[in-house]
Motif scaffolding. Sequence first.
Motif, PDB file in Angstrom:
ATOM      1  N   ARG A 102       6.517   2.618   0.799  1.00  0.00           N
ATOM      2  CA  ARG A 102       6.107   2.677  -0.600  1.00  0.00           C
ATOM      3  C   ARG A 102       5.886   4.116  -1.028  1.00  0.00           C
ATOM      4  N   SER A 103       6.112   4.386  -2.330  1.00  0.00           N
ATOM      5  CA  SER A 103       5.972   5.756  -2.813  1.00  0.00           C
ATOM      6  C   SER A 103       4.515   6.180  -2.816  1.00  0.00           C
ATOM      7  N   ARG A 141       2.172   3.966  -3.969  1.00  0.00           N
ATOM      8  CA  ARG A 141       1.448   2.710  -4.125  1.00  0.00           C
ATOM      9  C   ARG A 141       0.632   2.441  -2.878  1.00  0.00           C
ATOM     10  N   TYR A 172       5.378   8.007 -11.587  1.00  0.00           N
ATOM     11  CA  TYR A 172       4.481   7.156 -12.364  1.00  0.00           C
ATOM     12  C   TYR A 172       4.607   5.716 -11.881  1.00  0.00           C
ATOM     13  N   GLN A 173       3.591   4.935 -12.197  1.00  0.00           N
ATOM     14  CA  GLN A 173       3.552   3.536 -11.808  1.00  0.00           C
ATOM     15  C   GLN A 173       2.707   2.774 -12.825  1.00  0.00           C
ATOM     16  N   TYR A 174       3.223   1.657 -13.294  1.00  0.00           N
ATOM     17  CA  TYR A 174       2.453   0.831 -14.221  1.00  0.00           C
ATOM     18  C   TYR A 174       1.332   0.129 -13.457  1.00  0.00           C
TER      19      TYR A 174
END
Length: 95
Positions: A22-23, A25, A50-52
């Motif tokens: 995972r990046s 996260r 970015y991540q929602y």
Amino acid sequence: MKISFALLILLLAAAWTGSQGRSFRSSRVKCCSEEMFSRRKISEFRIQGYQYTAPTCTHRAVLVKLLKGLVCVDPEERWFQEYLRKQKKSNHTST
């Protein structure tokens, strides 16, 4: 019985290695509270990713990864929408 045990080990190994890729996260759900939101425009060159946030979070937000940590941003902010358009455009032209 030996085959079932071997399959279990393979499934566990696949799940473990999948979670390692995972990046930025993590297994914990990250949410943004009202006071965590950045109201300023962030320069494109400072954004690392970015991540929602999860749909279960109280406030809809985007976690923007910067060199020095994470910042919460309203996904409807005009500057962020423009950033997404530029990212999408550069991804289409580079492939």
